[in-house]
Enzyme design. Sequence first.
Site, PDB file in Angstrom:
ATOM      1  N   CYS A  42     -88.866  50.657  -0.027  1.00 35.50           N
ATOM      2  CA  CYS A  42     -89.571  50.801  -1.308  1.00 35.50           C
ATOM      3  C   CYS A  42     -90.928  50.096  -1.255  1.00 35.50           C
ATOM      4  CB  CYS A  42     -88.690  50.208  -2.403  1.00 35.50           C
ATOM      5  SG  CYS A  42     -89.511  49.894  -3.962  1.00 35.50           S
ATOM      6  N   CYS A  45     -91.478  47.499  -3.986  1.00 36.14           N
ATOM      7  CA  CYS A  45     -90.663  46.317  -3.657  1.00 36.14           C
ATOM      8  C   CYS A  45     -91.404  45.419  -2.677  1.00 36.14           C
ATOM      9  CB  CYS A  45     -89.323  46.733  -3.049  1.00 36.14           C
ATOM     10  SG  CYS A  45     -88.279  47.716  -4.142  1.00 36.14           S
TER      11      CYS A  45
END
Length: 119
Positions: A42, A45
């Site tokens: 991600c 993230c």
Amino acid sequence: MTMIEHLTKDSFKRKVFDYQNSRMYRFEGVRPVVIDFYTNWCVPCKTIAPILEELQREYEGKVDIYKVDSDMEKELVKAFNVRSIPTLMFVPVEGQPQVGCGAVSKGELKHFFNQVFHI
């Protein structure tokens, strides 16, 4: 320098909340907690990871920051209805956890710390 601890289902139950054996929410920790539900692939993230590391150093002894790998800990993801990543769970010592989704700035995170944790 302390690294952010990764939680498994078992360590989550010991340090945050034993969701399997308690119907009523009861925090197990001693300091407020931020839990970052993330995955390695991600991009947002990865954007907030260094910010959380900075905040861990700044708030050492005041707030515990943990990470949960959403790909590895699917039971936790399901138990806490995590639908998108990153999802940040802000867990005060008293009161109910609050959840935020998406990458946010360091300033926004500090604002959440003040609002939720009163620090």
